[in-house]
Write a protein that holds these residues in place. Structure first.
Motif, PDB file in Angstrom:
ATOM      1  N   LYS A 220       0.860  -1.185   0.000  1.00  0.00           N
ATOM      2  CA  LYS A 220       0.000   0.000   0.000  1.00  0.00           C
ATOM      3  C   LYS A 220       0.900   1.239   0.000  1.00  0.00           C
ATOM      4  O   LYS A 220       1.776   1.370   0.853  1.00  0.00           O
ATOM      5  CB  LYS A 220      -0.867  -0.041   1.250  1.00  0.00           C
ATOM      6  CG  LYS A 220      -1.917   1.044   1.357  1.00  0.00           C
ATOM      7  CD  LYS A 220      -2.712   0.822   2.642  1.00  0.00           C
ATOM      8  CE  LYS A 220      -3.554   2.027   2.964  1.00  0.00           C
ATOM      9  NZ  LYS A 220      -4.137   1.921   4.315  1.00  0.00           N
TER      10      LYS A 220
ATOM     11  N   SER B 201       1.992   7.903  -9.311  1.00  0.00           N
ATOM     12  CA  SER B 201       0.842   7.126  -8.829  1.00  0.00           C
ATOM     13  C   SER B 201       0.235   6.271  -9.932  1.00  0.00           C
ATOM     14  O   SER B 201      -0.100   5.097  -9.721  1.00  0.00           O
ATOM     15  CB  SER B 201      -0.245   8.063  -8.268  1.00  0.00           C
ATOM     16  OG  SER B 201       0.197   8.710  -7.102  1.00  0.00           O
TER      17      SER B 201
ATOM     18  N   GLN C 239      -0.163   2.265  -9.906  1.00  0.00           N
ATOM     19  CA  GLN C 239      -1.537   1.747  -9.923  1.00  0.00           C
ATOM     20  C   GLN C 239      -1.800   0.888 -11.152  1.00  0.00           C
ATOM     21  O   GLN C 239      -2.322  -0.227 -11.055  1.00  0.00           O
ATOM     22  CB  GLN C 239      -2.505   2.936  -9.889  1.00  0.00           C
ATOM     23  CG  GLN C 239      -3.977   2.566 -10.067  1.00  0.00           C
ATOM     24  CD  GLN C 239      -4.835   3.817 -10.212  1.00  0.00           C
ATOM     25  OE1 GLN C 239      -5.038   4.550  -9.253  1.00  0.00           O
ATOM     26  NE2 GLN C 239      -5.333   4.083 -11.421  1.00  0.00           N
TER      27      GLN C 239
ATOM     28  N   LEU D 206      -0.668  -1.716  -7.760  1.00  0.00           N
ATOM     29  CA  LEU D 206      -0.592  -1.423  -6.327  1.00  0.00           C
ATOM     30  C   LEU D 206      -1.738  -0.514  -5.879  1.00  0.00           C
ATOM     31  O   LEU D 206      -2.338   0.198  -6.671  1.00  0.00           O
ATOM     32  CB  LEU D 206       0.756  -0.761  -5.993  1.00  0.00           C
ATOM     33  CG  LEU D 206       2.009  -1.606  -6.262  1.00  0.00           C
ATOM     34  CD1 LEU D 206       3.263  -0.832  -5.868  1.00  0.00           C
ATOM     35  CD2 LEU D 206       1.953  -2.935  -5.515  1.00  0.00           C
ATOM     36  N   ASP D 207      -2.022  -0.567  -4.596  1.00  0.00           N
ATOM     37  CA  ASP D 207      -3.028   0.279  -3.955  1.00  0.00           C
ATOM     38  C   ASP D 207      -2.334   1.597  -3.591  1.00  0.00           C
ATOM     39  O   ASP D 207      -1.539   1.648  -2.653  1.00  0.00           O
ATOM     40  CB  ASP D 207      -3.535  -0.454  -2.704  1.00  0.00           C
ATOM     41  CG  ASP D 207      -4.514   0.374  -1.883  1.00  0.00           C
ATOM     42  OD1 ASP D 207      -4.892   1.483  -2.330  1.00  0.00           O
ATOM     43  OD2 ASP D 207      -4.890  -0.077  -0.784  1.00  0.00           O
TER      44      ASP D 207
ATOM     45  N   LYS E 220      -7.153   6.435  -8.728  1.00  0.00           N
ATOM     46  CA  LYS E 220      -8.396   6.033  -8.048  1.00  0.00           C
ATOM     47  C   LYS E 220      -8.541   6.642  -6.653  1.00  0.00           C
ATOM     48  O   LYS E 220      -9.635   6.936  -6.205  1.00  0.00           O
ATOM     49  CB  LYS E 220      -8.436   4.506  -7.944  1.00  0.00           C
ATOM     50  CG  LYS E 220      -8.626   3.818  -9.296  1.00  0.00           C
ATOM     51  CD  LYS E 220      -8.505   2.303  -9.149  1.00  0.00           C
ATOM     52  CE  LYS E 220      -8.483   1.637 -10.536  1.00  0.00           C
ATOM     53  NZ  LYS E 220      -7.940   0.266 -10.459  1.00  0.00           N
ATOM     54  N   LYS E 221      -7.415   6.791  -5.940  1.00  0.00           N
ATOM     55  CA  LYS E 221      -7.483   7.293  -4.566  1.00  0.00           C
ATOM     56  C   LYS E 221      -6.617   8.537  -4.442  1.00  0.00           C
ATOM     57  O   LYS E 221      -5.416   8.499  -4.734  1.00  0.00           O
ATOM     58  CB  LYS E 221      -7.002   6.217  -3.589  1.00  0.00           C
ATOM     59  CG  LYS E 221      -7.941   5.017  -3.546  1.00  0.00           C
ATOM     60  CD  LYS E 221      -7.340   3.843  -2.787  1.00  0.00           C
ATOM     61  CE  LYS E 221      -7.353   4.071  -1.287  1.00  0.00           C
ATOM     62  NZ  LYS E 221      -6.896   2.843  -0.572  1.00  0.00           N
TER      63      LYS E 221
ATOM     64  N   GLU F 224      -4.241   6.557   8.332  1.00  0.00           N
ATOM     65  CA  GLU F 224      -3.850   5.360   7.589  1.00  0.00           C
ATOM     66  C   GLU F 224      -2.347   5.165   7.718  1.00  0.00           C
ATOM     67  O   GLU F 224      -1.606   6.115   7.945  1.00  0.00           O
ATOM     68  CB  GLU F 224      -4.178   5.517   6.088  1.00  0.00           C
ATOM     69  CG  GLU F 224      -5.639   5.513   5.750  1.00  0.00           C
ATOM     70  CD  GLU F 224      -5.839   5.527   4.234  1.00  0.00           C
ATOM     71  OE1 GLU F 224      -5.465   4.530   3.580  1.00  0.00           O
ATOM     72  OE2 GLU F 224      -6.349   6.529   3.715  1.00  0.00           O
TER      73      GLU F 224
END
Length: 237
Positions: free
Chosen positions: A59, A71, A75, A80-81, A101-102, A114
């Motif tokens: 992560k 990123s 991704q 990968l997250d 996405k995030k 987190e």
């Protein structure tokens, strides 16, 4: 606060008459930064960046994500997250439009909740520390964002080469502050931001700082005056 870097990224993405950014520091002349450079793909990245992306796992938190190029690679190519973080609203908007996405629009010090296996700080990532007297605050924060077996991948440039030399071969560096502390200016379309404090670190200075803040460090790669380092948490045993 103006967001000139974000505005340039936004203009380029939307084809809104983008122009090159102009950057300068308190010890260097004005320099062109083509905006399309911020949209580069893996093959166009330097060796330090490529190595950092190759070593990224689990992560990932991409701090100072900009237009999201790092990123997106992690991704889409590595599956990968990834969470892209930047304090520039327009940059984060473009990250989203490009398919990250995030995302989160936040200052790194304000972000929490987190933890991550990999934290990325690239494109002279030590710059975010601003100055030597603030480095502990940032390293403490990074420590809190990292999983127990996680890694921080960070790059910097030793800018000693930018200073003049004396007749005896010594380097003429400022006496009142560390030589890697500079003011960084961004200009875009006839507009100028207030200067930000930016910290370029030599490896030994970074090593002392991180070891005082619960990290081990290894130098992964040296590329001319720039280097990539990996920070991991010290064993408490």
């Amino acid at each position: 606060m103006k967001d000139l870097m974000g505005q340039a990224i936004w203009d380029f993405y939307h084809d809104n008459s983008p122009e090159n950014l102009l950057t300068e520091t308190s010890i260097s002349e004005m320099d062109d930064l083509p905006v399309d450079y911020l949209f580069r793909d893996f093959d166009e990245m330097n060796l330090v960046e490529q190595k950092a992306l190759e070593l990224s796992k689990g992560k990932v938190l991409d701090i100072g994500a900009g237009a999201g190029s790092h990123s997106l690679y992690l991704q889409n190519e590595k599956g990968l997250d990834v969470l892209a973080l930047d304090f520039s609203p327009k940059s984060i908007e473009v990250c989203q439009l490009r398919g990250v996405k995030k995302t989160v629009c936040s200052d790194m010090l304000q972000f929490s909740g987190e933890t991550f296996d990999t934290v990325l700080l690239l494109m002279n990532g030590t710059g975010i520390f601003q100055s030597l007297d603030k480095i502990d605050i940032y390293l403490e924060k990074l420590h809190s964002l990292l999983n127990e077996n996680g890694q921080i991948l960070i790059d910097s440039t030793d800018i000693l080469y930018m200073y003049d030399r004396a007749d005896d071969g010594g380097v003429l560096v400022p006496t009142e502050h560390y030589y890697g502390e500079v003011d960084y200016f961004v200009h875009y379309k006839l507009d100028t931001e207030k200067p930000i404090k930016w910290l370029y670190l030599d490896f030994e200075t970074l090593k002392r700082a991180v070891e005082n803040n619960g990290f081990k460090i290894e130098k992964i790669l040296q590329e001319e005056d720039s280097f990539l380092a990996r920070l991991t948490k010290k064993d408490l045993n």
